[in-house]
Structures are given as C-alpha cells and as structure tokens.
Design an enzyme around this catalytic site. Structure first.
Site, PDB file in Angstrom:
ATOM      1  N   ASP A 470      39.657  41.331  33.225  1.00 24.04           N
ATOM      2  CA  ASP A 470      41.061  41.717  33.303  1.00 24.04           C
ATOM      3  C   ASP A 470      41.261  43.197  32.966  1.00 24.04           C
ATOM      4  OD1 ASP A 470      41.242  39.015  33.653  1.00 24.04           O
ATOM      5  OD2 ASP A 470      42.608  38.636  31.993  1.00 24.04           O
ATOM      6  N   GLU A 540      41.092  37.364  42.069  1.00 27.00           N
ATOM      7  CA  GLU A 540      41.296  35.983  41.638  1.00 27.00           C
ATOM      8  C   GLU A 540      42.755  35.624  41.845  1.00 27.00           C
ATOM      9  OE1 GLU A 540      39.960  36.347  37.442  1.00 27.00           O
ATOM     10  OE2 GLU A 540      42.030  35.833  36.932  1.00 27.00           O
TER      11      GLU A 540
END
Length: 898
Positions: A470, A540
C-alpha cells in the site's frame, strides 16, 4: 526433515530433548513444514475447524508460549565425515536450535519469518541416529511476520512454527551455493503491441447484411505475427551467465573444477580458493562458447507461447573427486517495464507487450500446502484465462507454487504484504512509509529481500519484485533494495508500491490501487475515470462479496444458519470494513434480481451477479487497450471457506465468478461495452486468425429475436476494435429499435422489453469466441460523489426482476462419460421457443453428491436461445462414479446418460 514431532512444554531442556534417549511418545505427530496449529488440526486435536464458527472456539492461550519440534534422522559414516549445512528455509518467528545435545543457535540471531538460516553442522552430526530439536517462539506485536491482513480471521497461533523445509546439504572440501542463471536475449523481434493495429467498419451501420472490416496498421506486420505464425514459433539467440558461490571449507588452498551441462552443451572452469574462502564466481558467454545459444527456446506466458524450461547441472570436483553438486531449472526470457504516454506502467515479455490479467494469492489459513491442490489451483488460474498471480507476501511452504507457475506459463508478482505498513496490523506505530523505521528494522527488511531473492530468482514465472504494497519503502530502504537487486538480480524490474504514490528515489509508480473492494455493477469499470475503472494498471481491485455455490455454502454454514442469514455468515466474511455481508451487494441483489426467498434462490442469484460483475471487470480492461496495462482481481483464491474475494471456493468448486473471469479474461473475445453499447473484438494473442465472422443476435424477454447482424472482416493480431454499435437499441432509457435483420432482410417491428438478451459468436473457420449478456433497459447509475476508498455506491439499479417471470424452457440433456471415468461430454438441446437462462452444470459423485473437483469445464453458467444445441466438455478426477446435475433459472431438464 519430514517426520518431526511438536509439543508444548513447561520445562524446556534442549540438551535432553535433542538426545537420542529422550522419550517423546506422548508428543503430537507432525511433519515439517507445518505450523503448530496446522499440526494439531491434522492430528484432530481440533476438529472441523472451518465449519460454522468453530475456528473462534480454538483457545489462544496454548499458543502464547514456545513449542518444540523434534526429529530423528540417520546418516551414513561417509556423510558424517563430510561438511554439512543445516538449513532452515522458514521459521516463524524465533527459535533456539539444538542438534545432538549441542546448542547451535539462539533467538538472538534466529528470528524473522522470511530469513533463511544456514548453520554449520559439520562435527555435530554423527554416524547413525541424530536428533534435532527446535524451540519455536510465536510472533509478537511489532514482529514482521506472516499474515492475512483483513482477508480472513487470523489463525490463533499466528502461524508459528517451521513453515518451510528444514534441509541438510552435505559436501566435501568445496561447496556450491546460490546458483543463478542470468539470460540476455541478444537478438529479438518487435511484434506489434496491443493497440497499434486498428480495424474500422467501412460502411455505416445502415442495415447491410454484412459489414466488411478494413485493416490499417502503422507499419508492416512482422513475420512473427502474420496469419499462421506467432511468438511461439520464433526462437532467439541468447547469452547465459552462470553465477554461483564457491566455498573452501578446508584449511588449505584448493583448486576446484566446476563443470556444467545445459542440455547437450558442456562447459567448465577451474577456480583457486584460499583456505576458508567463500566468493562469488561466474561463467560468462564470452569465455564459455556453449553459453551462447543461437536458437534458444524461450519461456513465454501461456497465451503467447510455450513456457520452455532448461535444466542446469553443476559438479565441483577436487583432484577428480566430486565435492559437491547442484542443479536448477530456469527459463530464458526478457522482462521490461515501460511508462505509457498517459503515465501508466506496463510490462513487456520477450519484446511483446502484455495486458496483465490476474488475481491475488493467499496460502491456506494454516499454511498447509497440498501438492495436488496446488496444481489444481494453478491450472484453475490458467483455465480462467488469467496470466498472472500476485503474491501480497511471498507465499508458499516450498517452491512448488513457483515451479508450477514455471511449468504452466503463469506470471508471478512476488512481494511484501501491506500488514507491515499499518499500525493496526503490525502492532507498532507506522508512518507514510510503513513500519520499517529503525536501522535494525531496515537491516531485517534488506535481509528478507536478500534471502527471498536468492531462494526464488531462477523462476522465470516471477517477472517482478514488489517492494512495497500500500505504501512506498522508506527512501533509505528503497536505495538499499535497489543496490541489493543490482547485484543479486538485474533481470527483473521492480515495483516500489502498488499504490499511485511517487517516490523521491524512483519517481511515480505508474500504477493504482484505488478500489473498489465491495460490489460495483458491470458498467462501473467502463464509466469510472478516477478510481478503479479500466485505465492504467489496477494492482488490486474487485466487486467484493463472491458467495460460492449452494453446495459449498452447506459445507461451511450449519443448516440452522443457512436461512435467514445470521452471524455465521458474517464470520465467513473478511475483517475490518468487510466483516459482514456486504450491504452494497445485498442491495444490488435484491433490487436487480429480486429479494431471494430462500438460500437456494440466493445461491443462484448470487452466481449470476458474480458472473456479470467479474466478467465486466476483465472485459473493460481488454476493451480499453492500450489505455489499460493490467488488472489484478482481489482475490484469486480463498485461504479458508469464505464469502469474500475469491474466483473459486475453498473446496475448488468453480462458480459464477470463475466462469465470468474465464469469459472476461479470454485473450480472444467478443465483448459488449456497457458504456458505448458497442460490440468489440479483442485479440491479445499476437496471432492473426484471418477472416473473422461475428454474428450478433438480440432477443427480448419473450425470447423473440429482435436483431440479427453479421460482421465479417480481417481481425488485427493485437488490440481492441469496435465492430458494431448497439446504442440505438441499448441506449440509456430506451427500449425501442428498428433495424434490418440480416437473417431475413425484413424490418423488425418496434419492440419494448424490460430485459434484453445479447448473443455473440465469432468464427474464424471454427468458433473462436462467444458471449451472452442479459441487459436491462434501466441502467445501473453510480453515485460517484459518495465514493470511498473501497466502494462507489449506486443511486439506482438495473432491473432484472422480469427474469423471474420467464416462461419455463425444456432442455434435453445428454451426457456421456469417458472410458477413463475422468471426463464427460454434455449436449444441451433447447428445441422450444423459450430461451433457457443461466444453466449451471455440475459433475457430482454418485455417493457423496458433491462436485468432483478440480473440474475443468470449457464453459458453464450458460444460456440457450430457442432452437439451439451446444456441446460442453468437462475433466475431473477419477474415483466416484460421476453424475451430471443440472440447475437453471427457468429450465426443466430431460436428462439421458450413457
């Protein structure tokens, strides 16, 4: 080590436990690799743990302290006289290690789930029986361990144990280690990239019975992709460099001759080493002519060619006696990344741009790796037409996952997990660069990468190292990663983060990770221009909840809890924001298909919703080439029986999401665009099929044909082309059309229907692509102003409730089974005037009444227009006598078997 024992003890004594005379009869039997809880579940200490809420009933207290692993093994006198390395490929999280009463290492140095530890066992191993004992301590908050983030419940033991193999490496005076084959393509062709070939409809859509497509290119088509040829037919010249580490374990200078073979080619070189010296050496193509391959067979992703593998064998001799051997498989391929004019990062394999189409991987909850199951899952990914598996976290209790990806031509994104980047997951404060803050933390991170790259770098399937999930790595850590990879592996690009941040070291990531993770309708992927829509590389994403078929729901949720839905359903969801049944999904299901009255209706409706949502996601990224470069569905597979984020379920039953992905990710496809209401031909194969004939048929809810049109023309070898415009028919809010039907030449009457059916078939000699859509005259409308990081809600919904009033259709079904008992051919015949909607086919065991898995259908969840016959094939394991089970939205079946 494959016969260890594990036991919790209150009075550890490593000297006694690692002695041959220690009594371990009351210990739990296990194997290595195994986590502690995985061993106890396998030994039935905890039973049926995945059913209902049983997992929550396992106490955590037994796993708060250390557990012991113990194994006895035998060696010969000759082996005991040699040097030996004791290798631990994965310990979670700290350990004290004892061998034959000797303390080999302690928790001061043995810690870190992704470290690989090599201990000098020479002099500690004796002829005959030996005993190894390992005291393993569980990970604690702030430890950089293995984990599942919010994907599922955390296992009560936090995966403590010896989760990867323990090995012994015997050698004489000279040992070899860390063998690596670096390949460089010295000549290559440049095939046209996706989007450089353009097709155009030459005639306006004025009702002509056939439309001729004209092919335009920006340059001549290279021979490699003309009709009848492809990248798989082209070899390249390649240069190989063999890297390895040599160690002289003697107290004297030594000369060793290292001989290598690749296929029929042999090469050799003699090296001199000082006493106790370890150094890196290499065989270069300049000094070793056999390493210049004039006609190398390349490793390709499966859709572009054959994933060819080579075998390298090495032997180090001293005075004519073999001192050590090593061998590895490798593939010859070239990987590059690029930034598109719009700033999107993409990837090139062997000179060919490729749209990354993949899913996110997670190991089984207790990290138990079953080779048959693993093989099935990799073949499932390929059967869904995916070409990539993303690992958030470097998974696998062994290298089997990577071996199978090599074998089947699947690409792998390997890298770290976001659990180390968030305070709530790691257990200590994180900032904008995650949790690796101190020099000690960054030393551990660098050692993690060092060990994993050495472990995996020969696998051609791994095309990318992902160094942040992330978030970006801390700039100092990023520089350390870069310096390490320049030395250990210059053959692959890196991705510094899966988000859309810009690094002060390496610049913009060129990718995005902006959701969604909950339900969005099919048109989202075409309409969204800010977040997860079909542009760039979405690392994702996905439409959230994906309930499995009914038989799997019944295996994971007690009958009393199946309907109405209760907390047992929520327990099998994800965690955090996704800890309960997705309200967006349930609202969409009720508004679009009608409120289900029982679990049977819910199961069938959910498969339809899963199918259309997943298909559209992959299709939108294909249609929008070259503006798109990659799409990773979150997730590919489940770690336990669950309802969220999966393309097939824990029991390997493929449902609507599986077949939606299979259709949507097809390299050659005919696709309906939910935004402009066009029909597109998409070809990502690099092969020109020649003349392509596409039949477009539209039916109303009454099963009457409204339109039939045939489009014929040349198809580009690469790219996406709009071949027909249906906006007059499917435009927002309209339910009328007046077009000429190609089949009869008669003008259709104006027609109104709440639901349309669109049937598409493309032929190039044989059928090369088909697709079937159900489309509402009421569109899904997004509420983009209320977009969060995980979902864009809807203002209003498409309306398919009229499907519940379809007249019954009778389908004649015939099934024949292969003589091996592992295959079936199913013929479905709809002789009537009513369309048979959404037919689910299952091959079940005659006794168990459960699906025989893994099962490989060439298609499923299909619909049959009136007077249509289709033939399907399935492959499945031998064992139980197979039976065909059929279910459909509005279908009665007359089944005959032979």
């Amino acid at each position: 080590s494959n016969a260890a024992l594990a036991r919790n003890t209150m009075s550890p004594d490593g000297v006694k436990i690692s002695s041959n005379g220690f009594a371990a009869a009351d210990w739990y039997p296990t194997a290595v690799p195994s986590t502690v809880l995985g061993a106890l579940v396998d030994d039935a200490v905890y039973a049926n743990v995945f059913f209902g809420t049983n997992l929550a009933k396992i106490p955590q207290a037994p796993f708060a302290g250390p557990w012991w692993y113990r194994n006895t093994f035998s060696v010969t006198a000759g082996q005991a006289a040699e040097g030996a390395d004791l290798i631990f490929e994965g310990i979670n999280y700290r350990a004290n290690i004892w061998l034959n009463g000797d303390l080999m290492a302690t928790t001061n140095t043995i810690f870190g789930a992704f470290r690989i530890f090599k201990l000098d066992a020479g002099g500690h191993i004796k002829p005959g029986r030996n005993t190894l004992a390992v005291e393993v301590f569980p990970p604690q908050p702030a430890d950089f361990t293995v984990g599942f983030v919010d994907w599922n419940p955390a296992p009560p033991d936090r995966n403590m144990g010896l989760f990867r193999p323990v090995k012994l490496h015997f050698y004489k005076a000279i040992s070899m280690d860390n063998v690596f084959v670096e390949s460089v393509l010295s000549s290559n062709y440049e095939p046209p990239v996706a989007g450089t070939a353009r097709c155009a409809v030459s005639a306006a859509q004025s009702g002509a019975s056939e439309r001729r497509m004209q092919l335009r290119t920006r340059g001549p088509i290279p021979p490699a992709v003309r009709a009848g040829t492809s990248p798989r037919d082209v070899h390249a010249s390649a240069k190989l460099t063999i890297h390895l580490d040599l160690a002289n374990h003697s107290k004297n200078p030594a000369q060793t001759t290292v001989t290598g073979t690749i296929g029929g080619a042999t090469f050799a070189r003699t090296f001199s080493l000082a006493p106790q010296e370890t150094r890196s050496v290499e065989f270069t193509p300049e000094n070793n002519p056999p390493l210049n391959l004039a006609d190398a067979q390349l490793w390709w992703p499966w859709e572009l060619g054959e994933p060819h593998l080579y075998d390298l064998k090495l032997a180090a001799t001293v005075d004519g006696e073999v001192s050590d051997t090593a061998q590895t498989k490798f593939g010859i391929r070239e990987v590059k990344d690029y930034i598109s004019p719009r700033g999107y990062r993409g990837y090139i394999i062997n000179g060919k741009k490729i749209l990354i189409r993949g899913g996110g991987w997670a190991d089984e909850l207790f990290l138990r790796e079953n080779e048959t199951n693993l093989d099935a899952q990799i073949r499932y990914a390929r059967a869904m037409n995916l070409n990539t598996i993303r690992l958030e976290g470097i998974w696998g209790e062994s290298q089997r996952l990577y071996d199978m990806a090599d074998k089947y031509g699947m690409l792998i994104m390997a890298g770290w997990s976001c659990q180390w980047e968030w305070t709530g997951q790691l257990g200590k404060s994180c900032d904008q660069f995650g949790g690796f803050k101190s020099q000690a933390d960054m030393d551990l991170a660098t050692n993690y990468l060092h060990d994993q790259v050495l472990w995996l770098r020969n696998h051609p399937s791994i095309f990318l190292w992902v160094l942040g999930s992330d978030k970006l790595p801390r700039p100092e850590l990023e520089r350390r990663y870069d310096a390490l990879l320049r030395t250990l592996d210059p053959t692959r690009p890196t991705l510094k983060t899966c988000g859309d941040d810009a690094s002060q070291v390496s610049g913009p990531s060129g990718v995005k990770m902006n959701g969604p993770y909950d339900y969005v309708p099919p048109d989202y992927w075409y309409l969204d221009q800010k977040n997860g829509g079909a542009f760039g590389f979405n690392t994702e994403t996905g439409p959230g909840l994906q309930p499995p078929p009914l038989e799997s729901l019944e295996r994971m949720i007690p009958a009393r809890d199946l309907w109405p839905m209760d907390s047992a359903w929520n327990f099998h969801c994800a965690r955090g924001n996704f800890r309960r049944l997705d309200p967006w999904y349930l609202a969409a299901l009720a508004n679009r298909y009608g409120l289900p009255r029982n679990v049977e209706e819910f199961a069938l409706e959910s498969q339809a919703a899963n199918y259309e949502a997943i298909r559209a996601m992959y299709e939108a990224f294909s249609v929008n080439l070259p503006r798109t470069t990659g799409i990773i569905q979150w997730m590919l597979n489940p770690s336990w029986p669950k309802l969220y984020w999966q393309l097939y379920d824990y029991y390997l039953v493929p449902g609507g999401a599986f077949f939606g992905a299979k259709k949507g990710a097809s390299p050659f496809a005919v696709i309906y665009n939910y935004k402009d209401h066009g029909v597109y031909l998409v070809n990502q194969t690099g092969r020109n099929p020649g003349i392509c004939r596409t039949v477009i048929a539209v039916y109303g809810l009454n099963s009457k044909e409204i339109l039939q049109q045939t489009i014929t023309g040349n198809c580009a070898a690469c790219g996406s082309e709009k071949i027909f415009d249906l906006s007059n028919l499917f435009g927002a809010g309209t339910a009328r059309c007046a077009v000429r039907a190609a089949s009869s030449g008669a003008m259709s009457l104006p027609h109104s229907t709440p639901v349309y059916f669109l049937d598409l078939h493309s032929h190039a000699g044989a059928l090369v692509a088909d697709n079937f859509y159900w489309l509402s005259t009421r569109p899904d409308v997004l509420d983009e102003d209320k977009t969060t990081w995980y979902v864009t809600p809807e203002k209003s919904f498409a309306d398919f409730t009229a499907l519940n009033h379809l007249p019954a259709a009778t389908v004649r079904a015939r099934v024949s089974y292969s003589s091996t008992g592992a295959g079936a051919t199913v013929t479905l015949d709809n002789p009537g005037d009513t369309l048979a909607f959404f037919i689910e086919m299952r091959i079940i065991g005659a006794k168990s009444h459960r699906s025989l898995t893994p099962v490989f259908w060439d298609d499923n969840y299909i619909s049959l227009p009136p007077h249509t016959v289709k033939i399907f094939h399935a492959r499945f394991p031998k064992g139980e006598r197979p039976e065909l089970n059929l279910n459909g939205w509005n279908v009665r079946f007359h089944l005959t078997a032979k």
